[in-house]
Design a protein around this motif. Structure first.
Motif, PDB file in Angstrom:
ATOM      1  N   GLY A 286      -3.463   1.827   3.682  1.00 20.55           N
ATOM      2  CA  GLY A 286      -4.289   1.622   2.497  1.00 20.55           C
ATOM      3  C   GLY A 286      -5.721   1.346   2.902  1.00 20.55           C
ATOM      4  N   GLU A 287      -6.547   1.011   1.933  1.00 24.49           N
ATOM      5  CA  GLU A 287      -7.903   0.565   2.223  1.00 24.49           C
ATOM      6  C   GLU A 287      -7.833  -0.809   2.895  1.00 24.49           C
ATOM      7  OE1 GLU A 287     -10.584   2.375   1.873  1.00 24.49           O
ATOM      8  OE2 GLU A 287      -9.405   4.017   1.042  1.00 24.49           O
TER       9      GLU A 287
ATOM     10  N   THR B   4       9.235   3.883  -3.912  1.00 25.52           N
ATOM     11  CA  THR B   4       7.967   3.838  -4.640  1.00 25.52           C
ATOM     12  C   THR B   4       6.976   3.004  -3.833  1.00 25.52           C
ATOM     13  OG1 THR B   4       8.967   4.106  -6.824  1.00 25.52           O
ATOM     14  CG2 THR B   4       6.795   3.080  -6.742  1.00 25.52           C
ATOM     15  N   ILE B   5       5.783   3.554  -3.657  1.00 27.34           N
ATOM     16  CA  ILE B   5       4.734   2.875  -2.907  1.00 27.34           C
ATOM     17  C   ILE B   5       3.682   2.360  -3.885  1.00 27.34           C
ATOM     18  CG2 ILE B   5       2.955   3.109  -1.132  1.00 27.34           C
ATOM     19  CD1 ILE B   5       5.867   3.307  -0.146  1.00 27.34           C
ATOM     20  N   LYS B   6       3.392   1.062  -3.774  1.00 26.78           N
ATOM     21  CA  LYS B   6       2.358   0.438  -4.583  1.00 26.78           C
ATOM     22  C   LYS B   6       1.378  -0.280  -3.662  1.00 26.78           C
ATOM     23  CE  LYS B   6       5.761  -0.517  -8.219  1.00 26.78           C
ATOM     24  NZ  LYS B   6       6.488  -1.603  -8.935  1.00 26.78           N
ATOM     25  N   LYS B   7       0.184  -0.501  -4.180  1.00 32.36           N
ATOM     26  CA  LYS B   7      -0.824  -1.221  -3.410  1.00 32.36           C
ATOM     27  C   LYS B   7      -1.273  -2.450  -4.183  1.00 32.36           C
ATOM     28  CE  LYS B   7      -2.480   2.942  -1.089  1.00 32.36           C
ATOM     29  NZ  LYS B   7      -3.636   3.831  -0.834  1.00 32.36           N
ATOM     30  N   ASN B   8      -1.495  -3.533  -3.446  1.00 33.51           N
ATOM     31  CA  ASN B   8      -1.919  -4.798  -4.039  1.00 33.51           C
ATOM     32  C   ASN B   8      -3.190  -5.276  -3.350  1.00 33.51           C
ATOM     33  OD1 ASN B   8       1.345  -4.918  -3.581  1.00 33.51           O
ATOM     34  ND2 ASN B   8       0.757  -5.420  -5.675  1.00 33.51           N
ATOM     35  N   THR B   9      -4.015  -5.974  -4.091  1.00 34.00           N
ATOM     36  CA  THR B   9      -5.278  -6.455  -3.537  1.00 34.00           C
ATOM     37  C   THR B   9      -5.053  -7.630  -2.600  1.00 34.00           C
ATOM     38  OG1 THR B   9      -6.468  -5.769  -5.526  1.00 34.00           O
ATOM     39  CG2 THR B   9      -7.560  -7.365  -4.107  1.00 34.00           C
ATOM     40  N   ASN B  10      -5.717  -7.583  -1.470  1.00 34.46           N
ATOM     41  CA  ASN B  10      -5.698  -8.666  -0.491  1.00 34.46           C
ATOM     42  C   ASN B  10      -7.088  -9.300  -0.482  1.00 34.46           C
ATOM     43  OD1 ASN B  10      -5.286 -10.374   1.639  1.00 34.46           O
ATOM     44  ND2 ASN B  10      -4.990  -8.773   3.176  1.00 34.46           N
ATOM     45  N   LEU B  11      -7.195 -10.533  -0.964  1.00 32.90           N
ATOM     46  CA  LEU B  11      -8.505 -11.168  -1.116  1.00 32.90           C
ATOM     47  C   LEU B  11      -9.178 -11.428   0.225  1.00 32.90           C
ATOM     48  CD1 LEU B  11      -7.794 -13.723  -3.996  1.00 32.90           C
ATOM     49  CD2 LEU B  11      -8.867 -11.476  -4.145  1.00 32.90           C
ATOM     50  N   PHE B  12      -8.388 -11.720   1.248  1.00 30.43           N
ATOM     51  CA  PHE B  12      -8.946 -11.996   2.578  1.00 30.43           C
ATOM     52  C   PHE B  12      -8.234 -11.105   3.597  1.00 30.43           C
ATOM     53  CE2 PHE B  12      -9.597 -15.962   0.192  1.00 30.43           C
ATOM     54  CZ  PHE B  12     -10.972 -16.079   0.315  1.00 30.43           C
ATOM     55  N   PRO B  13      -8.656  -9.847   3.680  1.00 28.56           N
ATOM     56  CA  PRO B  13      -7.987  -8.921   4.607  1.00 28.56           C
ATOM     57  C   PRO B  13      -8.040  -9.415   6.042  1.00 28.56           C
ATOM     58  CG  PRO B  13      -9.483  -7.750   3.121  1.00 28.56           C
ATOM     59  CD  PRO B  13      -9.764  -9.204   2.954  1.00 28.56           C
TER      60      PRO B  13
END
Length: 322
Positions: free
Chosen positions: A87-88, A173-182
């Protein structure tokens, strides 16, 4: 001449770009040796922006950087298959099992790994991941219906699978979640800009760029406490609990790379370095006592830059591989 590791990683990243859509969606952007990437066409972008769920079949060796539903159905004996997910930098990967039809007793398996493994080397390394290596694997044949959804700790994950009987397979199923502190990132691209922040956490974070690069650090804050910078030793980073190091090497695991430079003093300005390694890693070590932050940008090192080796470049280990 690129090394075997560099060719393997570039193949994975090229395959990533190609795997974002079906053949009809691919557009070539001046595919050269230095930048052999493919882009998503406007047709696929419009479909995805319309809220449609993207679906396609998986190959035995595959890579995904997009959300959607993906199915693998064996058409023959498949012993060594893997799918890489990326992901990003600020995204986490969630893998949901929708349907699984494999013969666990007959030797089939389906495992998720929290990170990437390539030729026996792991990212993140065992030193940087919050879990011990054994807990980074989730085996469907052992967990079954107990754990139908698995989330990664960083922007990369992968599955391994073996299927003996034609017709058997699975759907995920592939989903992406936000990581506040990568923390712990593999870059999808050979250029970019990133700010890594570790807020009062005792952890190590690595940012991996699978290219020879020019990297420029523009802002570094270490040991910041109540508005004051703590006093640092006058030379080196020995005994300092918070520092940044630059690493270079020919593999994926940061713990097996050459240490090229240590930064243990906060500064505002610009520090640029050329690193001609197949893989370049910026790694921040944090004691957990402070809020540490580093901002940097990078771009792929071209041949002209590599030949013009001025000060602020690392030559000892890496440039001979270009």
């Amino acid at each position: 001449m690129p090394s075997a590791f560099q060719l393997q990683c570039h193949f994975i990243l090229i395959f990533l770009a190609a795997s974002k859509g079906e053949t009809r969606y691919l557009e070539v952007r001046d595919a050269s040796e230095d930048e052999p990437f493919l882009l998503l066409s406007e047709d696929l972008k419009r479909e995805l922006s319309a809220g449609q769920i993207y679906r396609r079949s998986l190959r035995c060796i595959d890579m995904l950087s997009i959300e959607g539903q993906f199915t693998f159905t064996a058409d023959q004996l498949q012993l060594h298959c893997a799918t890489f997910f990326i992901g990003e930098p600020e995204e986490l990967i969630t893998i949901d099992y929708d349907f699984v039809n494999i013969d666990c007793r007959g030797g089939d398996f389906l495992k998720v790994f929290d990170g990437w493994i390539l030729k026996g080397e792991k990212f993140p390394s065992s030193l940087d991941h919050p879990l011990p290596t054994s807990q980074r694997y989730v085996d469907f044949c052992e967990s079954g219906n107990i754990q139908r959804s698995i989330r990664s700790s960083q922007n990369v994950a992968m599955i391994f699978f073996r299927i003996h009987e034609p017709g058997n397979g699975f759907t995920i199923t592939i989903k992406k979640n936000t990581n506040l502190f990568p923390c712990n990132v593999i870059s999808q691209t050979p250029s970019g800009r990133f700010t890594m922040v570790i807020p009062h956490q005792h952890r190590n974070c690595s940012f991996s760029i699978i290219y020879p690069v020019v990297i420029k650090i523009s802002d570094l804050i270490l040991g910041h406490l109540n508005g004051l910078f703590l006093k640092k030793p006058s030379a080196g980073c020995a005994g300092v609990g918070d520092f940044v190091e630059l690493l270079g090497g020919t593999g994926l695991d940061p713990s097996k790379m050459f240490p090229l430079a240590d930064l243990c003093h906060s500064f505002h300005g610009s520090a640029q370095m050329k690193i001609g390694c197949d893989n370049t890693v910026l790694r921040m070590v944090s004691s957990g006592k402070h809020i540490n932050r580093v901002t940097f940008e990078y771009h792929q090192l071209d041949l002209q830059e590599a030949e013009n080796r001025k000060e602020n470049s690392i030559e000892e280990f890496c440039f001979p591989s270009i």
